[in-house]
Scaffold this motif. Structure first.
Motif, short mmCIF file in Angstrom:
data_model
loop_
_atom_site.label_atom_id
_atom_site.label_comp_id
_atom_site.label_asym_id
_atom_site.label_seq_id
_atom_site.Cartn_x
_atom_site.Cartn_y
_atom_site.Cartn_z
N ASN A 132 -20.40 33.27 38.32
CA ASN A 132 -19.93 33.79 39.53
C ASN A 132 -18.40 33.45 39.61
OD1 ASN A 132 -20.90 35.07 41.79
ND2 ASN A 132 -20.84 33.38 42.87
N GLN A 133 -17.76 33.73 38.76
CA GLN A 133 -16.15 33.44 38.86
C GLN A 133 -15.64 34.27 39.69
OE1 GLN A 133 -17.82 34.17 35.51
NE2 GLN A 133 -18.03 31.88 34.79
N ARG A 134 -14.78 33.96 40.60
CA ARG A 134 -14.03 34.82 41.47
C ARG A 134 -12.76 35.29 40.78
NH1 ARG A 134 -14.96 36.86 46.16
NH2 ARG A 134 -16.35 34.68 46.72
N ILE A 135 -12.73 36.69 40.95
CA ILE A 135 -11.75 37.49 40.29
C ILE A 135 -10.92 38.18 41.40
CG2 ILE A 135 -11.41 39.65 38.68
CD1 ILE A 135 -14.28 39.20 37.64
N ALA A 136 -9.40 37.76 41.26
CA ALA A 136 -8.41 38.39 42.19
C ALA A 136 -8.34 39.75 41.94
CB ALA A 136 -7.13 37.50 42.02
N LEU A 137 -8.10 40.63 42.59
CA LEU A 137 -8.04 41.97 42.67
C LEU A 137 -6.53 42.39 42.87
CD1 LEU A 137 -11.36 43.43 44.23
CD2 LEU A 137 -10.50 43.06 41.74
N PRO A 138 -6.01 43.22 41.97
CA PRO A 138 -4.32 43.57 42.52
C PRO A 138 -4.41 44.82 43.51
CG PRO A 138 -5.09 44.68 40.23
CD PRO A 138 -6.20 43.85 40.70
N TRP A 139 -3.30 44.92 43.96
CA TRP A 139 -3.02 45.91 45.00
C TRP A 139 -1.52 46.69 44.62
CZ3 TRP A 139 -5.73 49.15 47.57
CH2 TRP A 139 -5.24 50.08 48.60
#
Length: 308
Positions: A132-139
């Motif tokens: 359940n690793q948190r993945i930052a999403l780009p914008w």
């Protein structure tokens, strides 16, 4: 955070729901397409998948990953076997009569639900995800220096949610290959087109029906296993799954697998977006209105064949 990243986050949540809904509704659509049976107990098979996943996670050692893999294997097999047994002992004996089948599956719904309540209990139970690793999403955004990539605070998802989407796509692709490229799929399609002719050619139609009913229930159970680390297992969780599955198969076209997938994506994505920006209740209301519009203007559904 601007509106665009919020919309992207809502679409990701909707994609997870669409993936699970596509699996559940595919099982319902497969059963109706081959057997012409409306399985009102389909949501309870989804619930059983989640409950079995919780039970396996509690009793299998070696960490959450081992328990989750065991649940992925055991839950569809156990629930599918139970559904096949129900077909042979109940539906077969009433000769798959449409009216009596609906009544029988309603009875099966309440039996499964009450047995789950007596054995599992009334409380919702969590299941730890295998990862359940948190993945930052780009914008992407235009700035003074041109197109720039940045990571807004809060715009993230988890590795498990991405896994749910990928796993659902893989399973649905496998179902499509089974139905369109295998001998078993050919037999199912022959049974769907003309059961009496299939019997004349030596196809064991009753066994095919039991296998199809079991596969449909197994797909619902698999969806329950996938969703339980995100939500929680509860003995009443089959109600919403059944309602949304019926909405999807009606919109997509009864018995149409491509229509089911398209409708699941449509309902799942809209539900995710509307739930984030407005309320989950409004999302259900809009989905119900959409069903009414489809029934009025295109009764056979988006991909269904017009009755002759």
């Amino acid at each position: 955070m601007d509106f665009g990243p919020y919309l992207m986050l809502a679409m990701l949540e909707g994609a997870v729901m669409a993936a699970v809904l596509a699996l559940t509704a595919s099982g319902l659509s497969l059963v109706f397409g081959v057997m012409r049976v409306v399985n009102v107990a389909h949501g309870e098979f989804y619930m059983l998948g989640a409950v079995v996943a919780w039970f396996v996670a509690q009793h299998v050692g070696g960490g959450p990953a081992i328990g989750f893999v065991a649940a992925l294997i055991l839950a569809p097999l156990l629930v599918g076997g139970l559904a096949a047994l129900a077909d042979m002992t109940i539906l077969k004996r009433i000769d798959y009569d449409p009216e009596r089948t609906i009544v029988a599956t309603i009875g099966l719904l309440y039996v499964i639900q009450q047995v789950a309540l007596m054995t599992y209990g009334p409380n919702a139970q969590p299941v730890e995800p295998p990862f359940n690793q948190r993945i930052a999403l780009p914008w992407l955004e235009w700035g003074d220096g041109g197109l720039a990539i940045y990571f807004p605070w809060g715009l993230s998802t988890t590795s498990y949610k991405l896994f749910v989407i990928i796993a659902a796509v893989a399973v649905i692709l496998a179902v499509w290959l089974l139905m369109s490229r295998s001998k078993a799929g050919l037999i199912m399609r022959a049974t769907q087109l003309d059961g009496e002719m299939a019997t004349a050619f030596g196809i064991p139609v009753e066994r095919v029906y039991a296998a199809v009913f079991g596969i449909g229930a197994g797909l619902a159970a698999l969806a329950g296993v996938l969703i339980v680390p995100i939500q929680q297992a509860h003995y009443l969780m089959g109600g919403d799954a059944l309602l949304l599955s019926f909405i999807v198969v009606i919109i997509g076209g009864l018995g149409s697998l491509p229509g089911t997938i398209v409708a699941a994506v449509l309902i799942g994505m809209s539900d995710g977006i509307i739930s984030v920006f407005f309320s989950p209740t409004l999302a259900k209301i809009i989905a119900t209105l959409l069903v009414a519009l489809v029934l009025v203007f295109r009764p056979q559904g988006l991909f269904g064949a017009r009755a002759r």
